[in-house]
Design an enzyme around this catalytic site. Structure first.
Site, PDB file in Angstrom:
ATOM      1  N   ARG A  51     -13.065  22.178 -89.863  1.00 47.38           N
ATOM      2  CA  ARG A  51     -14.100  21.196 -90.199  1.00 47.38           C
ATOM      3  C   ARG A  51     -14.229  21.127 -91.710  1.00 47.38           C
ATOM      4  O   ARG A  51     -13.612  21.916 -92.437  1.00 47.38           O
ATOM      5  CB  ARG A  51     -15.439  21.496 -89.496  1.00 47.38           C
ATOM      6  CG  ARG A  51     -15.827  22.902 -89.260  1.00 47.38           C
ATOM      7  CD  ARG A  51     -16.123  23.691 -90.492  1.00 47.38           C
ATOM      8  NE  ARG A  51     -17.109  23.051 -91.332  1.00 47.38           N
ATOM      9  CZ  ARG A  51     -17.239  23.252 -92.612  1.00 47.38           C
ATOM     10  NH1 ARG A  51     -16.454  24.120 -93.253  1.00 47.38           N
ATOM     11  NH2 ARG A  51     -18.165  22.629 -93.324  1.00 47.38           N
ATOM     12  N   GLY A  52     -15.074  20.178 -92.163  1.00 46.05           N
ATOM     13  CA  GLY A  52     -15.138  19.890 -93.595  1.00 46.05           C
ATOM     14  C   GLY A  52     -14.146  18.756 -93.841  1.00 46.05           C
ATOM     15  O   GLY A  52     -12.971  18.859 -93.427  1.00 46.05           O
ATOM     16  N   ALA A  53     -14.616  17.695 -94.503  1.00 47.28           N
ATOM     17  CA  ALA A  53     -13.816  16.468 -94.574  1.00 47.28           C
ATOM     18  C   ALA A  53     -12.372  16.692 -95.061  1.00 47.28           C
ATOM     19  O   ALA A  53     -11.418  16.286 -94.386  1.00 47.28           O
ATOM     20  CB  ALA A  53     -14.550  15.443 -95.429  1.00 47.28           C
ATOM     21  N   GLN A 202     -23.483  26.013 -90.470  1.00 49.38           N
ATOM     22  CA  GLN A 202     -22.359  26.151 -91.410  1.00 49.38           C
ATOM     23  C   GLN A 202     -22.782  26.862 -92.689  1.00 49.38           C
ATOM     24  O   GLN A 202     -21.965  27.529 -93.334  1.00 49.38           O
ATOM     25  CB  GLN A 202     -21.775  24.773 -91.765  1.00 49.38           C
ATOM     26  CG  GLN A 202     -21.028  24.088 -90.643  1.00 49.38           C
ATOM     27  CD  GLN A 202     -21.913  23.156 -89.850  1.00 49.38           C
ATOM     28  OE1 GLN A 202     -23.124  23.365 -89.758  1.00 49.38           O
ATOM     29  NE2 GLN A 202     -21.341  22.132 -89.279  1.00 49.38           N
ATOM     30  N   ASP A 243     -18.964  13.533 -96.587  1.00 47.33           N
ATOM     31  CA  ASP A 243     -17.958  13.150 -95.595  1.00 47.33           C
ATOM     32  C   ASP A 243     -17.454  11.745 -95.845  1.00 47.33           C
ATOM     33  O   ASP A 243     -16.339  11.403 -95.478  1.00 47.33           O
ATOM     34  CB  ASP A 243     -18.531  13.269 -94.181  1.00 47.33           C
ATOM     35  CG  ASP A 243     -18.584  14.729 -93.791  1.00 47.33           C
ATOM     36  OD1 ASP A 243     -19.531  15.408 -94.211  1.00 47.33           O
ATOM     37  OD2 ASP A 243     -17.645  15.186 -93.116  1.00 47.33           O
ATOM     38  N   LYS A 254     -23.665  16.408 -94.222  1.00 51.56           N
ATOM     39  CA  LYS A 254     -24.292  17.136 -93.124  1.00 51.56           C
ATOM     40  C   LYS A 254     -25.776  16.824 -92.991  1.00 51.56           C
ATOM     41  O   LYS A 254     -26.479  16.717 -93.994  1.00 51.56           O
ATOM     42  CB  LYS A 254     -24.066  18.636 -93.352  1.00 51.56           C
ATOM     43  CG  LYS A 254     -24.622  19.559 -92.317  1.00 51.56           C
ATOM     44  CD  LYS A 254     -24.204  19.220 -90.904  1.00 51.56           C
ATOM     45  CE  LYS A 254     -22.713  19.100 -90.733  1.00 51.56           C
ATOM     46  NZ  LYS A 254     -22.314  18.488 -89.444  1.00 51.56           N
TER      47      LYS A 254
HETATM   48  O1  MRU Z   1     -19.651  18.954 -89.451  1.00 50.79           O
HETATM   49  P1  MRU Z   1     -18.901  19.561 -90.612  1.00 50.79           P
HETATM   50  O2  MRU Z   1     -19.040  21.036 -90.685  1.00 50.79           O
HETATM   51  O3  MRU Z   1     -17.460  19.098 -90.654  1.00 50.79           O
HETATM   52  O4  MRU Z   1     -19.634  18.954 -91.874  1.00 50.79           O
HETATM   53  C1  MRU Z   1     -19.175  19.295 -93.133  1.00 50.79           C
HETATM   54  C2  MRU Z   1     -19.922  18.658 -94.237  1.00 50.79           C
HETATM   55  O5  MRU Z   1     -20.866  17.932 -94.050  1.00 50.79           O
HETATM   56  C3  MRU Z   1     -19.357  18.895 -95.602  1.00 50.79           C
HETATM   57  O6  MRU Z   1     -20.382  18.955 -96.553  1.00 50.79           O
HETATM   58  C4  MRU Z   1     -18.395  17.765 -95.965  1.00 50.79           C
HETATM   59  O7  MRU Z   1     -17.450  17.593 -94.952  1.00 50.79           O
HETATM   60  C5  MRU Z   1     -17.714  18.010 -97.243  1.00 50.79           C
HETATM   61  S1  MRU Z   1     -16.552  19.325 -97.161  1.00 50.79           S
HETATM   62  C6  MRU Z   1     -15.832  19.500 -98.682  1.00 50.79           C
END
Ligand code: MRU
Length: 353
Positions: A51-53, A202, A243, A254
């Site tokens: 996870r994480g963009a 997270q 994201d 998030k």
């Molecule tokens: O649902 P997730 O854990 O994928 O959400 C992640 C986030 O919101 C991060 O802040 C975002 O993806 C940026 S990661 C560099």
């Protein structure tokens, strides 16, 4: 162990599997999964094992390659048609992070540009393209870290929400990258406040884990404690990830991020969004157009508890992201520099299209 040594999404040595660190098991267990089938890759992204963009983008690129590697056809047209089919399928695993479709489109485009080559050559080109996406992500995250570092002072208190650290990218992260760069400069006195980030935690499971292992003075707080820490002057700057960023600087991150931004504005604390330019979607005029993922209500009522913590049958609201209005954002830190309002003009000046 340093979290920077953990790989979020890589290709196995024999090229047959996408290897991901299963982030749903952190902080208690460090386990890697070898994924070869499109359904496994879809599930891993959908269930936030990766996870994480930016990390989702890297995983999708390698995932598409490992699936395509197994296509038995030697006919270019049918190879590309099947590639597009798998790309569209993987693209449905999560809707908000634009890096997912960005990486998949980039892979498909590469295959189409080389459509005259034989299928084995195209497979090889796809592998190199996925390697390139991962390598670029490391360089980009580092550059975001350098720009973010320029905003820090020795002893700064930094607040972050969710996890936009090394675990959310190929390395370094976005929002936590400035901290890693500060550590490289020998700064030992930063304090990082991690919002726990309900409902999937997270911040507690990933950001606090990363920062603690990096040797940073780390504080974990519940999401509803932000106003308290800001009112006490404990936080000098806020770094969060994104994201998807719209052309006007509104951005999805998030769930809970927009609340942090509103509180930061009240207390006059600088609030920065840290994102690679691949997260900026210039096709969207504003954040209201960003699709927001709604997840299963069990994550709120049941998931972390020994027994259910809400009455049976209660309706649950569980959006995974919210949109922070650009008027609350001090700056957007990209690998190309720090964009300040008006953001659309700044993005254009940076060559983001
Ligand atoms: O649902 P997730 O854990 O994928 O959400 C992640 C986030 O919101 C991060 O802040 C975002 O993806 C940026 S990661 C560099």
């Amino acid at each position: 162990m340093n979290a920077l040594d953990l790989e979020t999404a890589i290709l196995s040595d024999d090229g047959k599997a996408l290897i991901i660190l299963d982030q749903t098991l952190l902080p208690n267990r460090i386990e890697y999964l070898h994924l070869t089938k499109k359904e496994e890759i879809w599930e891993a992204i959908n269930k936030l094992r990766v996870r994480g963009a930016p990390a989702i983008g890297v995983a999708a690129a390698y995932g598409l390659y490992v699936v395509a590697r197994d296509f038995q056809t030697s006919d270019n047209a049918s190879f590309i048609a099947s590639l597009k089919e798998v790309a569209s399928y993987l693209d449905t695993s999560r809707p908000t992070a634009v890096n997912l479709s960005w990486a998949l489109k980039r892979m498909v485009r590469k295959a189409e540009e080389n459509a005259e080559k034989n299928v084995d050559e195209i497979k090889d080109i796809l592998r190199k393209e996925a390697d390139g996406i991962r390598a670029e992500d490391i360089t980009i995250s580092r550059s975001i870290g350098e720009y973010g570092f320029s905003l820090l002072r020795p002893g700064s208190g930094i607040l972050t929400h969710c996890n936009a650290g090394t675990l959310a990218t190929a390395k370094y992260g976005t929002a936590l990258a400035p901290v890693y760069i500060a550590l490289e400069h020998g700064w030992k006195d930063l304090r990082v406040y991690c919002d726990e980030t309900r409902p999937l935690l997270q911040g507690a499971r990933l950001s606090a884990f990363e920062m603690q292992h990096a040797g940073v003075e780390t504080y974990l707080q519940c999401d509803n404690m932000v106003s308290y820490t800001l009112s006490k002057g404990l936080v000098d700057i806020i770094f969060v990830g994104a994201d998807r960023v719209a052309r006007n600087g509104d951005f999805a991150n998030k769930i809970g991020t927009s609340g942090v931004a509103i509180i930061a504005k009240h207390y006059g604390i600088p609030f920065y969004c840290c994102a690679p330019s691949s997260s900026i979607d210039m096709s969207l005029a504003s954040g209201s157009l960003i699709p927001i993922e709604e997840r299963n209500g069990d994550e709120v009522t049941t998931m972390w508890y020994r027994e259910r913590m809400a009455p049976e049958g209660v309706k649950v609201v569980n959006p995974a992201f919210d949109v922070t209005d650009h008027s609350l954002v001090t700056g957007i830190i990209t690998e190309k520099g720090i964009a300040y309002p008006p953001f659309d003009e700044a993005f254009t000046a940076m060559g983001i299209v």
